[in-house]
Design a protein around this motif. Sequence first.
Motif, PDB file in Angstrom:
ATOM      1  N   LYS A   2      33.794  48.750  48.408  1.00 10.03           N
ATOM      2  CA  LYS A   2      33.402  48.251  47.102  1.00 10.03           C
ATOM      3  C   LYS A   2      34.607  48.217  46.182  1.00 10.03           C
ATOM      4  CE  LYS A   2      28.608  49.843  47.364  1.00 10.03           C
ATOM      5  NZ  LYS A   2      27.543  50.680  46.738  1.00 10.03           N
ATOM      6  N   LEU A   3      34.593  47.261  45.263  1.00 11.72           N
ATOM      7  CA  LEU A   3      35.746  47.055  44.394  1.00 11.72           C
ATOM      8  C   LEU A   3      36.101  48.313  43.616  1.00 11.72           C
ATOM      9  CD1 LEU A   3      37.841  45.078  43.285  1.00 11.72           C
ATOM     10  CD2 LEU A   3      36.164  44.416  41.542  1.00 11.72           C
ATOM     11  N   GLU A   4      35.098  49.031  43.137  1.00  9.96           N
ATOM     12  CA  GLU A   4      35.385  50.212  42.326  1.00  9.96           C
ATOM     13  C   GLU A   4      36.043  51.328  43.128  1.00  9.96           C
ATOM     14  OE1 GLU A   4      30.916  50.272  43.355  1.00  9.96           O
ATOM     15  OE2 GLU A   4      32.446  48.808  42.753  1.00  9.96           O
ATOM     16  N   ARG A   5      35.997  51.218  44.443  1.00  4.60           N
ATOM     17  CA  ARG A   5      36.646  52.223  45.284  1.00  4.60           C
ATOM     18  C   ARG A   5      38.069  51.833  45.671  1.00  4.60           C
ATOM     19  NH1 ARG A   5      32.646  54.134  49.980  1.00  4.60           N
ATOM     20  NH2 ARG A   5      34.348  55.645  50.196  1.00  4.60           N
ATOM     21  N   ALA A   6      38.470  50.644  45.316  1.00  2.00           N
ATOM     22  CA  ALA A   6      39.837  50.205  45.605  1.00  2.00           C
ATOM     23  C   ALA A   6      40.804  50.921  44.669  1.00  2.00           C
ATOM     24  CB  ALA A   6      39.949  48.697  45.432  1.00  2.00           C
ATOM     25  N   LEU A   7      41.792  51.586  45.234  1.00  3.22           N
ATOM     26  CA  LEU A   7      42.727  52.395  44.446  1.00  3.22           C
ATOM     27  C   LEU A   7      44.110  51.781  44.326  1.00  3.22           C
ATOM     28  CD1 LEU A   7      41.855  55.945  45.853  1.00  3.22           C
ATOM     29  CD2 LEU A   7      40.898  54.777  43.843  1.00  3.22           C
ATOM     30  N   SER A   8      44.407  50.787  45.140  1.00  2.46           N
ATOM     31  CA  SER A   8      45.761  50.235  45.175  1.00  2.46           C
ATOM     32  C   SER A   8      45.706  48.757  45.504  1.00  2.46           C
ATOM     33  CB  SER A   8      46.598  50.958  46.230  1.00  2.46           C
ATOM     34  OG  SER A   8      46.106  50.655  47.541  1.00  2.46           O
ATOM     35  N   ILE A   9      46.841  48.094  45.304  1.00  2.00           N
ATOM     36  CA  ILE A   9      46.953  46.696  45.717  1.00  2.00           C
ATOM     37  C   ILE A   9      46.738  46.592  47.227  1.00  2.00           C
ATOM     38  CG2 ILE A   9      48.488  44.712  45.855  1.00  2.00           C
ATOM     39  CD1 ILE A   9      47.469  45.362  43.014  1.00  2.00           C
ATOM     40  N   GLY A  10      47.167  47.610  47.964  1.00  6.38           N
ATOM     41  CA  GLY A  10      46.931  47.625  49.408  1.00  6.38           C
ATOM     42  C   GLY A  10      45.456  47.601  49.752  1.00  6.38           C
ATOM     43  N   ASP A  11      44.639  48.300  48.971  1.00 10.69           N
ATOM     44  CA  ASP A  11      43.192  48.264  49.188  1.00 10.69           C
ATOM     45  C   ASP A  11      42.638  46.866  48.928  1.00 10.69           C
ATOM     46  OD1 ASP A  11      43.066  50.943  49.865  1.00 10.69           O
ATOM     47  OD2 ASP A  11      42.481  51.601  47.856  1.00 10.69           O
ATOM     48  N   LEU A  12      43.109  46.222  47.869  1.00 10.48           N
ATOM     49  CA  LEU A  12      42.669  44.858  47.583  1.00 10.48           C
ATOM     50  C   LEU A  12      43.110  43.906  48.685  1.00 10.48           C
ATOM     51  CD1 LEU A  12      43.373  44.636  43.743  1.00 10.48           C
ATOM     52  CD2 LEU A  12      41.177  45.003  44.887  1.00 10.48           C
ATOM     53  N   LEU A 337      46.731  37.871  43.650  1.00  9.14           N
ATOM     54  CA  LEU A 337      46.017  36.950  44.539  1.00  9.14           C
ATOM     55  C   LEU A 337      45.069  37.716  45.453  1.00  9.14           C
ATOM     56  CD1 LEU A 337      45.734  33.965  45.226  1.00  9.14           C
ATOM     57  CD2 LEU A 337      47.568  34.242  46.904  1.00  9.14           C
ATOM     58  N   TYR A 338      45.512  38.869  45.972  1.00  9.87           N
ATOM     59  CA  TYR A 338      44.611  39.708  46.772  1.00  9.87           C
ATOM     60  C   TYR A 338      43.367  40.054  45.969  1.00  9.87           C
ATOM     61  CZ  TYR A 338      48.611  40.727  49.890  1.00  9.87           C
ATOM     62  OH  TYR A 338      49.672  40.650  50.763  1.00  9.87           O
ATOM     63  N   GLY A 339      43.558  40.417  44.706  1.00  9.96           N
ATOM     64  CA  GLY A 339      42.431  40.824  43.882  1.00  9.96           C
ATOM     65  C   GLY A 339      41.435  39.703  43.680  1.00  9.96           C
ATOM     66  N   VAL A 340      41.937  38.520  43.324  1.00  9.00           N
ATOM     67  CA  VAL A 340      41.016  37.421  43.053  1.00  9.00           C
ATOM     68  C   VAL A 340      40.329  36.948  44.327  1.00  9.00           C
ATOM     69  CG1 VAL A 340      42.574  35.420  43.287  1.00  9.00           C
ATOM     70  CG2 VAL A 340      40.744  35.393  41.580  1.00  9.00           C
ATOM     71  N   VAL A 341      41.018  36.979  45.451  1.00 10.92           N
ATOM     72  CA  VAL A 341      40.388  36.610  46.717  1.00 10.92           C
ATOM     73  C   VAL A 341      39.306  37.625  47.077  1.00 10.92           C
ATOM     74  CG1 VAL A 341      40.757  36.425  49.220  1.00 10.92           C
ATOM     75  CG2 VAL A 341      42.319  35.293  47.632  1.00 10.92           C
ATOM     76  N   ALA A 342      39.584  38.887  46.862  1.00 12.18           N
ATOM     77  CA  ALA A 342      38.637  39.940  47.230  1.00 12.18           C
ATOM     78  C   ALA A 342      37.361  39.900  46.403  1.00 12.18           C
ATOM     79  CB  ALA A 342      39.294  41.313  47.086  1.00 12.18           C
ATOM     80  N   ALA A 343      37.494  39.635  45.088  1.00 15.54           N
ATOM     81  CA  ALA A 343      36.313  39.791  44.230  1.00 15.54           C
ATOM     82  C   ALA A 343      36.322  38.887  43.006  1.00 15.54           C
ATOM     83  CB  ALA A 343      36.187  41.245  43.795  1.00 15.54           C
ATOM     84  N   GLY A 344      36.991  37.763  43.066  1.00 18.74           N
ATOM     85  CA  GLY A 344      36.967  36.839  41.942  1.00 18.74           C
ATOM     86  C   GLY A 344      37.599  37.423  40.692  1.00 18.74           C
ATOM     87  N   ARG A 345      37.028  37.083  39.536  1.00 19.82           N
ATOM     88  CA  ARG A 345      37.575  37.553  38.256  1.00 19.82           C
ATOM     89  C   ARG A 345      37.656  39.074  38.216  1.00 19.82           C
ATOM     90  NH1 ARG A 345      37.315  37.060  32.501  1.00 19.82           N
ATOM     91  NH2 ARG A 345      38.341  38.980  31.812  1.00 19.82           N
ATOM     92  N   ASP A 349      40.982  41.342  37.506  1.00 17.05           N
ATOM     93  CA  ASP A 349      41.033  42.396  36.483  1.00 17.05           C
ATOM     94  C   ASP A 349      41.445  43.733  37.100  1.00 17.05           C
ATOM     95  OD1 ASP A 349      40.172  40.664  34.471  1.00 17.05           O
ATOM     96  OD2 ASP A 349      38.058  41.210  34.710  1.00 17.05           O
ATOM     97  N   ARG A 350      40.889  44.014  38.263  1.00 20.81           N
ATOM     98  CA  ARG A 350      41.174  45.289  38.920  1.00 20.81           C
ATOM     99  C   ARG A 350      42.652  45.391  39.301  1.00 20.81           C
ATOM    100  NH1 ARG A 350      38.712  50.306  39.307  1.00 20.81           N
ATOM    101  NH2 ARG A 350      39.064  51.262  41.341  1.00 20.81           N
ATOM    102  N   ALA A 351      43.213  44.329  39.835  1.00 13.85           N
ATOM    103  CA  ALA A 351      44.621  44.343  40.218  1.00 13.85           C
ATOM    104  C   ALA A 351      45.519  44.591  39.015  1.00 13.85           C
ATOM    105  CB  ALA A 351      44.994  43.023  40.895  1.00 13.85           C
ATOM    106  N   ILE A 352      45.232  43.903  37.915  1.00 13.54           N
ATOM    107  CA  ILE A 352      46.028  44.087  36.701  1.00 13.54           C
ATOM    108  C   ILE A 352      45.899  45.514  36.187  1.00 13.54           C
ATOM    109  CG2 ILE A 352      46.247  43.411  34.280  1.00 13.54           C
ATOM    110  CD1 ILE A 352      45.309  40.588  35.178  1.00 13.54           C
ATOM    111  N   ALA A 353      44.680  46.030  36.177  1.00 15.15           N
ATOM    112  CA  ALA A 353      44.454  47.387  35.684  1.00 15.15           C
ATOM    113  C   ALA A 353      45.190  48.418  36.539  1.00 15.15           C
ATOM    114  CB  ALA A 353      42.956  47.695  35.660  1.00 15.15           C
ATOM    115  N   MET A 354      45.190  48.231  37.856  1.00 15.59           N
ATOM    116  CA  MET A 354      45.920  49.145  38.742  1.00 15.59           C
ATOM    117  C   MET A 354      47.398  49.179  38.401  1.00 15.59           C
ATOM    118  SD  MET A 354      44.400  48.186  42.468  1.00 15.59           S
ATOM    119  CE  MET A 354      42.747  48.637  42.997  1.00 15.59           C
TER     120      MET A 354
END
Length: 384
Positions: A2-12, A337-345, A349-354
Amino acid sequence: MKLERALSIGDLRRMARRRLPKILFELIESGVEDEYGLEDNRAAFRAYRLMPRYLTGIAARDQTADLFGRRYASPFGIGPTGFAGLLRRDADLHLARAAAAADIPFVLSGASVAPVEAVMRVAPDHAWAHIYPAKDAAITARIVDRLATAGVRHLVLTVDNPVYPKRERDTRNGFVLPLRLRLPILLEALTHPAWIAEYLSGGGMPMMESWRAYAPDGAGPGAVAAFFRSQSPSIQTWATLAALRRVWPGRLIVKGIQHPDDARLAFETGADGIIVSNHGGKSFDPLPSPVETLPAIRAAVGKEAVVMLDSGVRRGWEMLVAKALGADFVWVGRATLYGVVAAGRAGADRAIAMLRSEIDTSLAMVGRARFAEVDPDLLLRTRR
């Protein structure tokens, strides 16, 4: 995951890999030839360690960065990634919205699915545009006029792909434009049902709206993509840059510079800024990492020139390394790009926040209250 469990760009990255068919995930991952450049870009950061100073006043930390007379909330932006809309529907718009919400810049690729007009509607104060000049100079003139009319104020010219690179992994995988889902590719793609459903519900190959207006009348998505490939890449010269400078009314940034003499020439020809880049390892394998060439470029152009960096950035602390070596600003490509492919907007957001969280932690750990205070004293080079 789940997206909320992704901790790093590697997870995304792992999430994106699960969602995409192999042929498209490896389009993100691939380099050229033996792909040494991909590893060199990452290893160049690992050649440095950060020397901490403790007992400093770091309770309040500031990672803002000034660029072209404007202050952004963080010292990085989202760089141009072509065909993002093929990987996730509306990816360009998701990235633009995420950048605007985070108060960082976003560069729309010159090979985008979304049209510049749509991107400027959702991120009018944060969207920049990137250009691949066409072999036909008249088309290039039309593109430049379109971008200016849409309200773009920052134009990024890529100069490091004069001819089409030897992307062996993509060729082996059968990636061509227009995309052809031959039986083996289709069978593998069927193991990624979310992407297949989105692709088919959208009518298959998406339209490259960035090039639709210049292709022959009535051209479908495949024909437009083929037309783009027939016009790009194109061979450019310093006269090309000078001509672009004469007609472009806004800021002009040259991306792909590696040699100090070219850096000087770029500014002498009218560039407002440069991006030290090797195209993320996707241009030519023997090119050096921008981390290695950045210090000499900074020395050549002086401290007042706007010098930025991209290629290989995955962690917040790497941006501190880039700043200490002379970069005013950093661009990420694959990371968001990993972030948006994984879960859209939400993934963007998650990638930037990380990355922002990692920058904040890094500043605290090395005893710097402000990103602007990062300097060469921070660096310890451990490998060459």
